[in-house]
Scaffold this active site. Sequence first.
Site, short mmCIF file in Angstrom:
data_model
loop_
_atom_site.label_atom_id
_atom_site.label_comp_id
_atom_site.label_asym_id
_atom_site.label_seq_id
_atom_site.Cartn_x
_atom_site.Cartn_y
_atom_site.Cartn_z
N HIS A 165 7.45 -5.82 -2.37
CA HIS A 165 6.09 -5.33 -2.18
C HIS A 165 5.32 -6.21 -1.20
O HIS A 165 5.12 -7.40 -1.45
CB HIS A 165 5.37 -5.32 -3.54
CG HIS A 165 4.01 -4.74 -3.51
ND1 HIS A 165 2.92 -5.37 -4.07
CD2 HIS A 165 3.54 -3.57 -2.99
CE1 HIS A 165 1.84 -4.61 -3.92
NE2 HIS A 165 2.19 -3.52 -3.26
N ARG A 166 4.94 -5.62 -0.07
CA ARG A 166 4.27 -6.36 1.01
C ARG A 166 5.10 -7.58 1.42
O ARG A 166 4.57 -8.64 1.74
CB ARG A 166 2.85 -6.76 0.62
CG ARG A 166 1.99 -5.58 0.17
CD ARG A 166 0.59 -5.97 -0.22
NE ARG A 166 0.02 -4.94 -1.11
CZ ARG A 166 -1.12 -5.05 -1.77
NH1 ARG A 166 -1.85 -6.15 -1.64
NH2 ARG A 166 -1.55 -4.09 -2.56
N GLU A 220 8.44 -2.91 1.48
CA GLU A 220 7.23 -2.08 1.56
C GLU A 220 6.15 -2.87 2.29
O GLU A 220 5.98 -4.07 2.09
CB GLU A 220 6.76 -1.73 0.14
CG GLU A 220 5.59 -0.75 0.09
CD GLU A 220 4.23 -1.41 0.08
OE1 GLU A 220 3.23 -0.66 0.16
OE2 GLU A 220 4.15 -2.65 -0.01
N ASP A 266 2.12 -2.25 4.71
CA ASP A 266 0.96 -1.38 4.92
C ASP A 266 0.51 -1.47 6.37
O ASP A 266 0.51 -2.56 6.97
CB ASP A 266 -0.20 -1.83 4.03
CG ASP A 266 0.22 -2.03 2.59
OD1 ASP A 266 0.31 -1.02 1.87
OD2 ASP A 266 0.47 -3.18 2.18
N HIS A 320 -2.99 -4.90 4.46
CA HIS A 320 -3.24 -3.97 3.37
C HIS A 320 -4.65 -3.39 3.40
O HIS A 320 -4.85 -2.18 3.30
CB HIS A 320 -3.01 -4.64 2.01
CG HIS A 320 -3.25 -3.72 0.86
ND1 HIS A 320 -4.50 -3.59 0.26
CD2 HIS A 320 -2.43 -2.87 0.19
CE1 HIS A 320 -4.43 -2.70 -0.70
NE2 HIS A 320 -3.19 -2.25 -0.78
N GLU A 376 3.64 2.16 4.40
CA GLU A 376 2.54 2.90 3.79
C GLU A 376 1.41 3.05 4.80
O GLU A 376 0.88 2.05 5.32
CB GLU A 376 2.01 2.19 2.54
CG GLU A 376 0.88 2.98 1.89
CD GLU A 376 0.30 2.32 0.65
OE1 GLU A 376 -0.83 2.70 0.29
OE2 GLU A 376 0.97 1.46 0.06
N LYS A 432 -2.06 3.32 5.62
CA LYS A 432 -3.30 2.99 4.92
C LYS A 432 -4.53 3.49 5.66
O LYS A 432 -5.40 4.13 5.09
CB LYS A 432 -3.42 1.47 4.73
CG LYS A 432 -2.37 0.86 3.84
CD LYS A 432 -2.51 1.29 2.40
CE LYS A 432 -3.69 0.67 1.71
NZ LYS A 432 -3.68 0.93 0.23
N ASP A 481 6.38 -7.47 -6.56
CA ASP A 481 6.04 -8.71 -5.85
C ASP A 481 7.16 -9.73 -5.99
O ASP A 481 7.24 -10.66 -5.19
CB ASP A 481 4.76 -9.31 -6.44
CG ASP A 481 3.53 -8.43 -6.24
OD1 ASP A 481 3.55 -7.53 -5.38
OD2 ASP A 481 2.54 -8.65 -6.98
#
Length: 225
Positions: free
Chosen positions: A6-7, A33, A35, A48, A100, A102, A220
């Site tokens: 995640h990120r 992943e 953003d 993000h 993603e 955003k 995470d």
Amino acid sequence: MLRIGHRGAKGHVAENTLASFQKALDLGVDMIELDVHRCASGEIIVLHDETLDRTTSGSGKVTDLTLSQLKMVSIEVEHQVPTLTEVLDLIHRKCVVNIELKGANTAKGTLDILATYIGEKGWQPTDFILSSFDWLALEEVHQLNPNIPIGVLTATDIDLAIGFAKFSKAVAIHPYYHLLTTETVAKMRENQFKIFPWTVNEPEDITFVKSLAVDGIISDYPERV
């Protein structure tokens, strides 16, 4: 079951930085992943929030700042805001990239970048999946390039997500993990969607989500999956 950072590896290194993405690769993730937003000078950058305030030394809206201005701020002193191209060059097809969308007006710019990597650098459409809570952006993706896989993000309603996923020919649904039950997973499975829940960090939650036999877990701490 895919381990999805995640990120990057947000639990270990500042989110959405090149160092975080490298940490995720070092942990052996199957997917990363991240953003994206479009800045004032037109580049697709990886961050993000709509503003710089939470994660950087700067302030203001991303859409009001040029790339050169964004590069002047720092993230936890030692990191910069990266562009999508910088991140893709780092990842270099070592794993799938879940982008993603955003900010507004990110679909076409992102697809243009992916077209270059697919056409000139040996990447495949299946090396990517574009996701968003902005379903209009996902509809735009499908219209502009139906070969790029789509993931429908939802925090509230699995049934609505399934309906839109059918309409947009999505391959996956990315639900908030608290929405997962045996019944909701069965509904997504009946419609042949992959299931990538977010953001599952605690060991007991990971154990529960794994028991539902989802396709991957966004975390995470991807090494916990």
